[in-house]
Motif scaffolding. Structure first.
Motif, short mmCIF file in Angstrom:
data_model
loop_
_atom_site.label_atom_id
_atom_site.label_comp_id
_atom_site.label_asym_id
_atom_site.label_seq_id
_atom_site.Cartn_x
_atom_site.Cartn_y
_atom_site.Cartn_z
N VAL A 42 34.08 17.66 1.55
CA VAL A 42 35.04 18.06 0.52
C VAL A 42 36.08 16.96 0.38
N ALA A 43 36.41 16.60 -0.85
CA ALA A 43 37.42 15.56 -1.10
C ALA A 43 38.68 16.18 -1.68
N ARG A 44 39.82 15.75 -1.19
CA ARG A 44 41.08 16.12 -1.84
C ARG A 44 41.20 15.31 -3.12
N VAL A 45 41.36 15.98 -4.26
CA VAL A 45 41.40 15.30 -5.54
C VAL A 45 42.76 15.43 -6.22
N VAL A 46 43.65 16.26 -5.69
CA VAL A 46 45.01 16.43 -6.22
C VAL A 46 45.96 16.33 -5.03
N ASP A 47 47.02 15.52 -5.17
CA ASP A 47 47.93 15.34 -4.04
C ASP A 47 48.98 16.45 -3.99
N GLY B 43 50.83 17.43 -7.10
CA GLY B 43 50.06 17.89 -8.25
C GLY B 43 49.46 16.77 -9.08
N GLU B 44 49.52 15.55 -8.58
CA GLU B 44 48.95 14.41 -9.27
C GLU B 44 47.55 14.10 -8.75
N PRO B 45 46.70 13.45 -9.57
CA PRO B 45 45.37 13.08 -9.09
C PRO B 45 45.47 12.23 -7.82
N MET B 46 44.66 12.55 -6.84
CA MET B 46 44.65 11.80 -5.59
C MET B 46 43.88 10.49 -5.79
N PRO B 47 44.54 9.34 -5.63
CA PRO B 47 43.82 8.08 -5.80
C PRO B 47 42.71 7.92 -4.75
N TYR B 48 41.52 7.61 -5.22
CA TYR B 48 40.42 7.26 -4.34
C TYR B 48 40.02 8.38 -3.38
N GLY B 49 40.23 9.63 -3.79
CA GLY B 49 39.85 10.74 -2.92
C GLY B 49 38.36 10.78 -2.65
N GLU B 50 37.56 10.60 -3.69
CA GLU B 50 36.10 10.62 -3.52
C GLU B 50 35.65 9.44 -2.67
N GLN C 103 22.20 12.87 3.56
CA GLN C 103 23.24 13.32 2.64
C GLN C 103 22.61 13.80 1.34
N MET C 104 23.21 14.84 0.76
CA MET C 104 22.61 15.49 -0.42
C MET C 104 23.67 15.75 -1.49
N ALA C 105 23.30 15.48 -2.72
CA ALA C 105 24.11 15.92 -3.85
C ALA C 105 23.66 17.29 -4.35
N GLU D 124 37.68 19.34 -3.79
CA GLU D 124 36.41 19.45 -4.50
C GLU D 124 35.24 19.29 -3.52
N PRO D 125 34.40 20.34 -3.35
CA PRO D 125 33.16 20.17 -2.58
C PRO D 125 32.26 19.18 -3.31
N MET D 126 31.73 18.20 -2.59
CA MET D 126 31.00 17.14 -3.28
C MET D 126 29.61 16.87 -2.73
#
Length: 207
Positions: A102-107, A110-117, A140-142, A160-162
């Motif tokens: 899971v990636a943090r995508v919002v800091d 409340g702003e988009p997390m840079p380079y979370g993915e 690893q699986m998508a 976001e679960p990725m």
């Protein structure tokens, strides 16, 4: 493929064919689907996978990677398994452990997390290489239902679960569908460096 070829054992090693020698952790890493249903992961090994992930680099040390994980025989393992695509459900039941990355995508502002993915990708690669060091295999699986994973585990909106990751020991081809048997026996290939690394101008190979 002939019937005789299908009786072949899954190769324990598929070393990368490289232009110069690589560290064995890199050269020997590959992603089998034929996993051994008898392999178990001990407490130390299991912890080491996520300790390795914890020490991955991240942008500004924001550490955006999170994991939901369990070992075979645990209820959470079955819950993770239930979020996977139909094709992945067919072979991952033999894994010794399953995880959702899971990636943090919002800091926190409340702003988009840079380079979370990207941070999750680095952590997942650390986990996979630690698995190799432990004598295990990781795939690893998508192919998973992100919405189902979010609902099943109550993942907050800022995450976001990725990906999903299966870890275990090498098994056999017995009972695997023909298309998966072919993949297990297929040689590993990559594009040549001349198509990947450039110098001076785009498309001019460095190597």
């Amino acid at each position: 493929m002939t019937a005789e070829e299908y009786t072949a054992e899954v190769p324990a090693s598929k070393p990368a064919e490289t232009s110069v020698p690589l560290h064995p952790l890199l050269a020997e890493r590959w992603s089998p689907r034929a996993l051994d249903p008898a392999t178990a992961i001990g407490d130390r090994q299991f912890t080491a996978l996520f300790e390795a992930a914890r020490w991955a680099p991240s942008w500004g040390n924001t550490q955006p990677a999170r994991f939901i994980a369990a070992r075979r025989g645990e209820a959470t393992f079955d819950r993770i398994h239930g979020t996977l695509s139909r094709g992945n459900k067919g072979w991952t039941s033999n894994a010794a452990a399953l995880a959702i990355g899971v990636a943090r995508v919002v800091d926190e502002d409340g702003e988009p997390m840079p380079y979370g993915e990207y941070g999750l990708a680095l952590a997942a690669q650390n986990l996979v290489l630690q698995a190799v060091a432990e004598g295990l295999y990781a795939h690893q699986m998508a192919g998973m239902d992100r919405d189902a994973a979010r609902a099943e585990f109550g993942v907050p909106a800022e995450f976001e679960p990725m990906i999903a990751i299966a870890v275990g020991g090498l098994g056999t081809l017995d009972g695997m569908p023909e298309r998966l048997q072919e993949k297990e026996l297929r040689p590993r290939i990559r594009k040549p460096l001349s198509e990947l690394v450039f110098t001076d101008t785009w498309g001019e190979p460095l190597f």
